[in-house]
Scaffold this motif. Structure first.
Motif, mmCIF file in Angstrom:
data_model
loop_
_atom_site.group_PDB
_atom_site.id
_atom_site.type_symbol
_atom_site.label_atom_id
_atom_site.label_comp_id
_atom_site.label_asym_id
_atom_site.label_seq_id
_atom_site.Cartn_x
_atom_site.Cartn_y
_atom_site.Cartn_z
ATOM 1 N N ARG A 112 -1.005 31.443 39.811
ATOM 2 C CA ARG A 112 -0.586 30.983 38.491
ATOM 3 C C ARG A 112 0.261 32.050 37.779
ATOM 4 O O ARG A 112 1.319 31.755 37.197
ATOM 5 N N ILE A 116 4.177 31.544 36.742
ATOM 6 C CA ILE A 116 4.659 31.664 35.351
ATOM 7 C C ILE A 116 5.768 32.705 35.266
ATOM 8 O O ILE A 116 6.819 32.479 34.662
ATOM 9 N N GLN A 117 5.543 33.840 35.930
ATOM 10 C CA GLN A 117 6.590 34.869 35.933
ATOM 11 C C GLN A 117 7.863 34.311 36.580
ATOM 12 O O GLN A 117 8.962 34.442 36.033
ATOM 13 N N THR A 120 10.192 31.887 34.493
ATOM 14 C CA THR A 120 11.047 32.389 33.403
ATOM 15 C C THR A 120 12.423 32.827 33.910
ATOM 16 O O THR A 120 13.398 32.782 33.163
ATOM 17 N N GLY A 192 7.291 28.362 26.077
ATOM 18 C CA GLY A 192 8.109 27.848 24.986
ATOM 19 C C GLY A 192 9.500 28.446 24.874
ATOM 20 O O GLY A 192 10.504 27.726 24.869
ATOM 21 N N THR A 211 13.301 38.716 24.073
ATOM 22 C CA THR A 211 12.603 37.941 25.103
ATOM 23 C C THR A 211 12.571 38.703 26.432
ATOM 24 O O THR A 211 11.541 38.763 27.094
ATOM 25 N N ASP A 214 9.768 41.040 26.334
ATOM 26 C CA ASP A 214 8.460 40.501 26.757
ATOM 27 C C ASP A 214 8.366 40.662 28.271
ATOM 28 O O ASP A 214 7.332 41.060 28.804
ATOM 29 N N GLY A 215 9.474 40.356 28.967
ATOM 30 C CA GLY A 215 9.499 40.509 30.424
ATOM 31 C C GLY A 215 9.135 41.928 30.831
ATOM 32 O O GLY A 215 8.321 42.143 31.730
ATOM 33 N N ASP A 295 5.083 34.583 20.734
ATOM 34 C CA ASP A 295 4.294 33.501 21.339
ATOM 35 C C ASP A 295 4.100 33.699 22.842
ATOM 36 O O ASP A 295 3.149 33.184 23.425
ATOM 37 N N GLY A 299 -2.531 33.611 23.290
ATOM 38 C CA GLY A 299 -3.400 33.694 22.115
ATOM 39 C C GLY A 299 -3.878 35.121 21.855
ATOM 40 O O GLY A 299 -3.908 35.941 22.769
ATOM 41 N N SER A 302 -8.195 35.523 24.498
ATOM 42 C CA SER A 302 -7.957 34.664 25.662
ATOM 43 C C SER A 302 -8.954 35.018 26.760
ATOM 44 O O SER A 302 -9.062 36.198 27.135
ATOM 45 N N ASN A 304 -8.596 33.780 29.689
ATOM 46 C CA ASN A 304 -7.726 33.965 30.869
ATOM 47 C C ASN A 304 -7.449 35.447 31.084
ATOM 48 O O ASN A 304 -7.623 35.980 32.172
ATOM 49 N N LYS A 314 -4.223 41.788 36.484
ATOM 50 C CA LYS A 314 -3.209 42.107 35.463
ATOM 51 C C LYS A 314 -3.793 43.198 34.575
ATOM 52 O O LYS A 314 -4.838 42.980 33.946
ATOM 53 N N ASN A 355 -4.416 40.254 25.168
ATOM 54 C CA ASN A 355 -3.066 39.773 24.821
ATOM 55 C C ASN A 355 -2.584 40.460 23.548
ATOM 56 O O ASN A 355 -1.398 40.757 23.389
HETATM 57 N N1 BYC Z 1 4.331 28.648 25.774
HETATM 58 O O1 BYC Z 1 -5.195 31.775 27.182
HETATM 59 P P1 BYC Z 1 -3.873 31.841 26.471
HETATM 60 C C1 BYC Z 1 10.285 37.437 31.555
HETATM 61 C C2 BYC Z 1 -0.562 28.564 27.398
HETATM 62 S S1 BYC Z 1 9.178 37.012 30.332
HETATM 63 C C3 BYC Z 1 3.632 27.651 26.379
HETATM 64 O O2 BYC Z 1 -3.840 32.552 25.208
HETATM 65 P P2 BYC Z 1 -2.915 33.516 28.527
HETATM 66 C C4 BYC Z 1 11.709 37.173 31.316
HETATM 67 C C5 BYC Z 1 -1.303 29.367 28.449
HETATM 68 O O3 BYC Z 1 -0.580 29.337 29.686
HETATM 69 C C6 BYC Z 1 7.564 37.354 31.007
HETATM 70 N N2 BYC Z 1 2.340 27.767 26.757
HETATM 71 O O4 BYC Z 1 -2.779 32.391 27.451
HETATM 72 C C7 BYC Z 1 12.270 37.315 30.060
HETATM 73 C C8 BYC Z 1 -2.647 28.677 28.512
HETATM 74 O O5 BYC Z 1 -2.552 27.504 29.296
HETATM 75 P P3 BYC Z 1 -3.841 26.889 30.020
HETATM 76 C C9 BYC Z 1 6.954 36.215 31.797
HETATM 77 C C10 BYC Z 1 1.718 28.938 26.505
HETATM 78 O O6 BYC Z 1 -3.042 32.855 29.846
HETATM 79 C C11 BYC Z 1 13.606 37.039 29.864
HETATM 80 C C12 BYC Z 1 -2.862 28.236 27.084
HETATM 81 O O7 BYC Z 1 -1.579 28.224 26.459
HETATM 82 N N3 BYC Z 1 5.779 36.631 32.483
HETATM 83 O O8 BYC Z 1 9.900 37.931 32.562
HETATM 84 O O9 BYC Z 1 -3.883 34.564 28.142
HETATM 85 C C13 BYC Z 1 14.401 36.615 30.907
HETATM 86 C C14 BYC Z 1 -3.825 29.155 26.372
HETATM 87 O O10 BYC Z 1 -3.227 30.427 26.212
HETATM 88 C C15 BYC Z 1 2.369 30.012 25.885
HETATM 89 C C16 BYC Z 1 4.516 36.374 32.066
HETATM 90 O O11 BYC Z 1 4.281 35.739 31.075
HETATM 91 C C17 BYC Z 1 3.737 29.829 25.507
HETATM 92 N N4 BYC Z 1 4.461 30.810 24.898
HETATM 93 O O12 BYC Z 1 -1.484 34.227 28.369
HETATM 94 C C18 BYC Z 1 13.839 36.462 32.161
HETATM 95 C C19 BYC Z 1 3.395 36.945 32.901
HETATM 96 N N5 BYC Z 1 1.490 31.026 25.777
HETATM 97 O O13 BYC Z 1 -4.479 27.995 30.814
HETATM 98 C C20 BYC Z 1 12.500 36.761 32.382
HETATM 99 C C21 BYC Z 1 2.496 35.933 33.473
HETATM 100 C C22 BYC Z 1 0.337 30.611 26.297
HETATM 101 O O14 BYC Z 1 -4.710 26.366 28.947
HETATM 102 N N6 BYC Z 1 1.821 35.113 32.477
HETATM 103 N N7 BYC Z 1 0.469 29.368 26.758
HETATM 104 O O15 BYC Z 1 -3.211 25.812 30.906
HETATM 105 C C23 BYC Z 1 0.722 35.499 31.765
HETATM 106 O O16 BYC Z 1 0.282 36.623 31.878
HETATM 107 C C24 BYC Z 1 0.053 34.533 30.859
HETATM 108 O O17 BYC Z 1 0.081 33.290 31.453
HETATM 109 C C25 BYC Z 1 0.631 34.430 29.418
HETATM 110 C C26 BYC Z 1 -0.304 33.562 28.579
HETATM 111 C C27 BYC Z 1 0.774 35.836 28.835
HETATM 112 C C28 BYC Z 1 1.987 33.761 29.427
#
Ligand code: BYC
Length: 471
Positions: A112, A116-117, A120, A192, A211, A214-215, A295, A299, A302, A304, A314, A355
């Motif tokens: 997962r 997600i990574q 983007t 989003g 943005t 954030d990456g 965003d 949250g 979390s 997660n 992570k 987070n």
């Molecule tokens: N939009 O438990 P929560 C980059 C979902 S950018 C929509 O608080 P969690 C780049 C969440 O998935 C970096 N949905 O979230 C930049 C969860 O869904 P489920 C990208 C959202 O998991 C520019 C629910 O809401 N990489 O590289 O603790 C150009 C509850 O949320 C959003 C990553 O993000 C949102 N904004 O944290 C190119 C790293 N936010 O489980 C590239 C991988 C939350 O209820 N991802 N939700 O279905 C992660 O580490 C985590 O998934 C997040 C969310 C930090 C994104």
């Protein structure tokens, strides 16, 4: 570790040749990637572009610069060198050797995070696809294309992990990464901010500042991962990411610099008629891009993220520099919260607040950008200042998703918000105005009037270098 061979179909330093099945699977994904690039990538036809291509992963000499037709850019797979003794630095497995394979119990969570990574990366290329046609200079156009091809390479980085370590499901997810599209009604991108438009260059600079940053922070936490291939992939991606940060930081610098100059020369704040972007409009764009990027951290609390950390998937930003036990089981943190309808803070376990921890690191970094833009204003002798809005402003995820707040953090009713939001976020009029400035400047050495030229060119070349040859 092998040195990438550019005679191969997919340049790589992961000995792809030794695993014919994986090689074939990736080679069959490659044409799909290229047809995605053709249909969703940059729209302006070019003959060639002065691009940096990764050729190695060492500290020195890792990239080669040269004019290449974009379609022939070599999207390769590069992992940072392996440190044989690397151990997991945090969570329940702290001190154990890092994993070279996916641990069965964490398969779903890891997949997962990687999806997600991965989602983007192509999203940002889609968002930026029309910008070259309205580029303010060939230098900027080249930087846009550099960012685009590297985001494409970062997609490859995640697709490699999916194919190499997640079997059939991984291959299916890799296909899906090309099927979802930014802003699509049926199959939008996951997060989003990646479904918002990037219709003009002010948005592009704000996007690459806020943005992409954030990456930088998310990749920093994945670089700490106990799953070593993910860690090594992210380490190398961060190296490329530094250029994207530079594009955003100096891009906003140059907009502010130009505006400040016109303000001083003409002794007016109202620089729109003079072809520059008023500070008030810059502030609105900043408010928008900063708040949608906040965003992206999820949250304030979390489960997660607590699970990801405890499992060793992570970590935190600069995990190994933190002076605590790296398990956080008994620690707490104050996080932003809505308390009986008021904006406040509440104490939660450090694990569920991770987070927030990462978002705070990010906010501190964003503040440094605002400081540098304010220095430009102050050096121009102007009293005006830019500012980051309050964390509760314009949030759609987390504690403040259900309320409205002004940029200074006063709570607002829905009616007050509707009446006043045009003071704080770009209105259609602002967007139309900014769009009206986006007349292409595609002649060598020339630049649009709303933007100052850069202090330095790319790879020691001057600003008026022929960075892009158009068809
Ligand atoms: N939009 O438990 P929560 C980059 C979902 S950018 C929509 O608080 P969690 C780049 C969440 O998935 C970096 N949905 O979230 C930049 C969860 O869904 P489920 C990208 C959202 O998991 C520019 C629910 O809401 N990489 O590289 O603790 C150009 C509850 O949320 C959003 C990553 O993000 C949102 N904004 O944290 C190119 C790293 N936010 O489980 C590239 C991988 C939350 O209820 N991802 N939700 O279905 C992660 O580490 C985590 O998934 C997040 C969310 C930090 C994104």
């Amino acid at each position: 570790m092998t040195t990438p061979d550019y005679a191969e179909k997919i340049p790589n330093n992961v000995s792809l040749n030794d695993d014919r099945r994986l090689q074939r699977a990736l080679e069959s994904w490659q044409p799909n990637f290229l047809s995605w690039w053709e249909s969703m990538g940059p729209t302006l036809p070019t003959r060639d572009v002065y691009l940096r291509t990764a050729v190695n992963v060492g500290r020195e000499g890792w990239a080669h610069f040269g004019h290449v037709p974009m379609r022939d850019y070599r999207w390769g797979i590069f992992l940072a060198e392996r440190s044989p003794d690397r151990r997991i630095a945090f969570g329940a497995h702290k001190g154990e050797p890092t994993w070279q394979k996916v641990p069965g119990e964490y398969r779903a969570e890891l997949q997962r995070l990687i999806v997600i990574q991965g989602d983007t990366e192509p999203a940002s290329v889609e968002q930026q696809r029309n910008l070259a046609a309205i580029a303010p200079s060939l230098y900027d156009m080249r930087n846009l294309f550099q960012v685009n091809v590297e985001e494409g390479r970062h997609l490859w980085a995640m697709v490699y992990l999916l194919h190499a370590y997640f079997g059939r499901e991984g291959r299916e997810e890799a296909e899906e990464l090309l099927h979802r599209n930014s802003g699509s009604a049926d199959a939008p991108r996951i997060l989003g901010a990646f479904n918002e438009e990037t219709p003009d260059w002010l948005s592009f600079f704000m996007f690459t500042y806020f943005t992409d940053r954030d990456g930088k922070y998310q990749l920093g936490t994945l670089k700490e991962s106990g799953f070593d291939p993910l860690s090594r992939t992210c380490e190398f991606m961060l190296k490329e990411e530094a250029h994207h940060m530079m594009v955003g930081t100096t891009g906003v610098d140059r907009v502010v610099e130009r505006t400040a100059r016109v303000m001083v020369e003409s002794d007016t704040d109202d620089v729109a008629a003079l072809g520059a972007i008023p500070l008030a409009v810059i502030q609105k764009y900043l408010n928008f891009h900063y708040s949608v990027s906040l965003d992206l951290f999820g949250g304030e609390t979390s489960t997660n993220v607590a699970n990801y950390y405890t499992a060793g998937l992570k970590g935190r930003w600069l995990e190994e520099r933190r002076k605590d036990d790296h398990t956080l089981a008994d620690d707490s943190i104050m996080v932003d919260a809505l308390l009986e309808g008021e904006i406040g803070q509440v104490e939660v376990s450090a694990l569920t607040g991770l987070n927030t921890d990462l978002r705070r690191e990010y906010i501190a970094d964003c503040e440094s950008g605002v400081k540098r833009w304010n220095r430009i204003l102050s050096e121009a002798g102007l009293p005006h200042r830019l500012a980051l809005p309050h964390v509760a402003f314009n949030r759609k995820v987390g504690a403040f998703a259900g309320i409205e707040a002004s940029p200074v953090g006063e709570r607002l009713s829905a009616a007050e918000w509707a009446a006043r939001k045009g003071q704080w976020l770009p209105t259609d009029t602002d967007k139309t105005f900014v769009r009206s400035l986006m007349r292409p400047v595609h002649e060598r050495g020339k630049i649009a009037a709303w933007l100052a030229p850069p202090r330095n060119g790319i790879n020691g070349k001057p600003f008026d270098y022929d960075y892009v040859h158009l068809v």
